[in-house]
Design a protein around this motif. Structure first.
Motif, PDB file in Angstrom:
ATOM      1  N   PRO A  94       0.803  -1.229   0.000  1.00  0.00           N
ATOM      2  CA  PRO A  94       0.000   0.000   0.000  1.00  0.00           C
ATOM      3  C   PRO A  94       0.837   1.282   0.000  1.00  0.00           C
ATOM      4  N   LYS A  95       1.966   1.278   0.724  1.00  0.00           N
ATOM      5  CA  LYS A  95       2.769   2.520   0.785  1.00  0.00           C
ATOM      6  C   LYS A  95       4.113   2.360   0.078  1.00  0.00           C
ATOM      7  N   GLY A  96       4.262   1.310  -0.715  1.00  0.00           N
ATOM      8  CA  GLY A  96       5.555   1.044  -1.355  1.00  0.00           C
ATOM      9  C   GLY A  96       5.734   1.796  -2.665  1.00  0.00           C
ATOM     10  N   GLN A  97       6.950   1.716  -3.207  1.00  0.00           N
ATOM     11  CA  GLN A  97       7.285   2.375  -4.475  1.00  0.00           C
ATOM     12  C   GLN A  97       6.656   1.640  -5.661  1.00  0.00           C
ATOM     13  N   VAL A  98       6.243   2.435  -6.666  1.00  0.00           N
ATOM     14  CA  VAL A  98       5.696   1.904  -7.928  1.00  0.00           C
ATOM     15  C   VAL A  98       6.066   2.898  -9.023  1.00  0.00           C
ATOM     16  N   PRO A  99       6.474   2.440 -10.217  1.00  0.00           N
ATOM     17  CA  PRO A  99       6.747   3.371 -11.317  1.00  0.00           C
ATOM     18  C   PRO A  99       5.499   4.222 -11.607  1.00  0.00           C
ATOM     19  N   ALA A 100       5.704   5.526 -11.791  1.00  0.00           N
ATOM     20  CA  ALA A 100       4.581   6.483 -11.900  1.00  0.00           C
ATOM     21  C   ALA A 100       3.577   6.093 -12.983  1.00  0.00           C
ATOM     22  N   GLN A 101       4.083   5.661 -14.155  1.00  0.00           N
ATOM     23  CA  GLN A 101       3.168   5.375 -15.279  1.00  0.00           C
ATOM     24  C   GLN A 101       2.331   4.107 -15.051  1.00  0.00           C
ATOM     25  N   LEU A 102       2.717   3.303 -14.051  1.00  0.00           N
ATOM     26  CA  LEU A 102       2.005   2.045 -13.793  1.00  0.00           C
ATOM     27  C   LEU A 102       1.155   2.112 -12.523  1.00  0.00           C
ATOM     28  N   GLU A 103       1.272   3.240 -11.811  1.00  0.00           N
ATOM     29  CA  GLU A 103       0.727   3.287 -10.453  1.00  0.00           C
ATOM     30  C   GLU A 103      -0.795   3.216 -10.384  1.00  0.00           C
ATOM     31  N   SER A 104      -1.513   4.070 -11.133  1.00  0.00           N
ATOM     32  CA  SER A 104      -2.974   4.142 -10.944  1.00  0.00           C
ATOM     33  C   SER A 104      -3.622   2.799 -11.265  1.00  0.00           C
ATOM     34  N   GLU A 105      -3.151   2.144 -12.310  1.00  0.00           N
ATOM     35  CA  GLU A 105      -3.722   0.871 -12.746  1.00  0.00           C
ATOM     36  C   GLU A 105      -3.479  -0.234 -11.701  1.00  0.00           C
ATOM     37  N   ILE A 106      -2.241  -0.317 -11.193  1.00  0.00           N
ATOM     38  CA  ILE A 106      -1.910  -1.412 -10.271  1.00  0.00           C
ATOM     39  C   ILE A 106      -2.562  -1.179  -8.904  1.00  0.00           C
ATOM     40  N   ARG A 107      -2.685   0.092  -8.498  1.00  0.00           N
ATOM     41  CA  ARG A 107      -3.374   0.403  -7.225  1.00  0.00           C
ATOM     42  C   ARG A 107      -4.866   0.049  -7.335  1.00  0.00           C
ATOM     43  N   GLU A 108      -5.445   0.310  -8.492  1.00  0.00           N
ATOM     44  CA  GLU A 108      -6.857  -0.008  -8.700  1.00  0.00           C
ATOM     45  C   GLU A 108      -7.069  -1.527  -8.637  1.00  0.00           C
ATOM     46  N   TYR A 109      -6.162  -2.270  -9.257  1.00  0.00           N
ATOM     47  CA  TYR A 109      -6.268  -3.723  -9.219  1.00  0.00           C
ATOM     48  C   TYR A 109      -6.124  -4.217  -7.768  1.00  0.00           C
ATOM     49  N   TYR A 110      -5.157  -3.675  -7.051  1.00  0.00           N
ATOM     50  CA  TYR A 110      -4.923  -4.060  -5.647  1.00  0.00           C
ATOM     51  C   TYR A 110      -6.211  -3.854  -4.842  1.00  0.00           C
ATOM     52  N   ARG A 111      -6.851  -2.704  -5.048  1.00  0.00           N
ATOM     53  CA  ARG A 111      -8.079  -2.383  -4.297  1.00  0.00           C
ATOM     54  C   ARG A 111      -9.203  -3.377  -4.639  1.00  0.00           C
ATOM     55  N   LEU A 112      -9.425  -3.610  -5.927  1.00  0.00           N
ATOM     56  CA  LEU A 112     -10.512  -4.498  -6.363  1.00  0.00           C
ATOM     57  C   LEU A 112     -10.288  -5.935  -5.891  1.00  0.00           C
ATOM     58  N   ALA A 113      -9.059  -6.420  -6.053  1.00  0.00           N
ATOM     59  CA  ALA A 113      -8.766  -7.812  -5.681  1.00  0.00           C
ATOM     60  C   ALA A 113      -8.887  -7.996  -4.166  1.00  0.00           C
ATOM     61  N   ASN A 114      -8.465  -6.975  -3.421  1.00  0.00           N
ATOM     62  CA  ASN A 114      -8.567  -7.022  -1.961  1.00  0.00           C
ATOM     63  C   ASN A 114     -10.021  -7.066  -1.505  1.00  0.00           C
ATOM     64  N   GLU A 115     -10.854  -6.244  -2.137  1.00  0.00           N
ATOM     65  CA  GLU A 115     -12.289  -6.213  -1.800  1.00  0.00           C
ATOM     66  C   GLU A 115     -12.922  -7.572  -2.102  1.00  0.00           C
ATOM     67  N   PHE A 116     -12.585  -8.103  -3.274  1.00  0.00           N
ATOM     68  CA  PHE A 116     -13.148  -9.392  -3.675  1.00  0.00           C
ATOM     69  C   PHE A 116     -12.689 -10.497  -2.726  1.00  0.00           C
TER      70      PHE A 116
END
Length: 280
Positions: A94-116
């Motif tokens: 959740p608070k780790g480093q991610v390349p800027a161009q990949l961040e919004s997509e991977i954070r969205e996936y993390y959120r959805l998969a976690n909820e599921f």
């Protein structure tokens, strides 16, 4: 070789069939689930480009926080093995480093998969016998609520070159440490699960399937009722050996203070296992 059965998430009996599969094999496979296929495909494509680039070396993993890029030379050695797996990977927390161009997509996936995953953990709890449910210190879904330990790993298995170390495979036989692992079917086959008789079952890699397996923490919390199953990723042969394989497991970890059993909290269990693996 036999395959694991696939459960339709939309079916009225989905929870029962899914938990039955987990109980019998340690794995469950779901189709018609709510994780958007386009998002997964886009992540595979964009992260393949990242692993193909030199940019990955700017995100070298942080030893303390274990986030970032892990190159092939520091790849894991599975418990009981001496040869490194043939892979490189990136850890997203959740608070780790991610390349800027990949961040919004991977954070969205993390959120959805976690909820599921919270839905799936509710299924596991509701379908477990009463004496097993009584062992859980709190609801399973609440164990991962607000957890900053849950890890999303983007794995890249490179094409085979023929120069691999003897005995090395993409991922040697191992069990997962966490509660449950949620994994969209990879873009190439290779994942297998070990049966009780020692033989191996192919895990379906139909694009759009979601693969869930039990980790050691759920086995511990359920007093062994839910088995953490050994699995591996075998090396491809023929034409498939020239292709990369991207995989996206989400390892669901409880908050450190969660009580798993009389013997362990989530944190004490994790630390013991990481020492065994030589990571700590």
């Amino acid at each position: 070789m036999q395959q694991l059965p696939t459960v339709d998430y939309q079916s009225p009996n989905a929870a029962k069939e899914f938990v039955e599969s987990l109980r019998n094999t340690g794995f469950g496979v779901l189709k018609n689930h709510p994780i958007p296929q386009e998002l997964v495909e886009s992540i595979y494509k964009n992260w393949q480009e990242f692993f193909n680039s030199e940019e990955k070396h700017q995100f070298l993993f942080n030893k303390e926080t274990q986030d970032g890029y892990f190159p092939p030379e520091v790849s894991e050695v599975a418990k009981g093995f001496t040869v490194k797996d043939i892979k490189e990977y990136f850890h997203v927390y959740p608070k780790g480093q991610v390349p800027a161009q990949l961040e919004s997509e991977i954070r969205e996936y993390y959120r959805l998969a976690n909820e599921f995953a919270q839905t799936l953990l509710s299924w596991v709890q509701s379908e477990a016998p009463e004496e097993v449910r009584a062992k859980f210190s709190i609801d399973l879904k609440d164990m991962i609520s607000q957890s900053e330990q849950t890890l999303l790993r983007i794995l890249h298995y490179p094409p085979m070159t023929g120069d691999e170390e003897p005995g090395a495979i993409r991922a040697a036989a191992h069990g997962d440490i966490n509660l449950l692992t949620v994994l969209p079917a990879a873009n190439e086959p290779g994942l297998q699960v070990q049966r009780q008789d020692g033989s191996w079952l192919d895990v379906p890699c139909d694009f759009g399937s979601l693969i869930i397996n039990i980790g050691d923490m759920l086995q511990e919390a359920s007093g062994g009722y839910f088995p953490s199953t050994i699995h591996r990723v075998i090396n491809p042969t023929g034409k498939a050996s020239t292709k990369s394989r991207i995989s996206l497991p989400l390892f669901l970890h409880p908050r450190p203070d969660v009580v798993l059993s009389e013997r362990y909290t989530a944190d004490s269990y994790l630390q013991e296992r990481l020492k065994e693996l030589g990571v700590k």
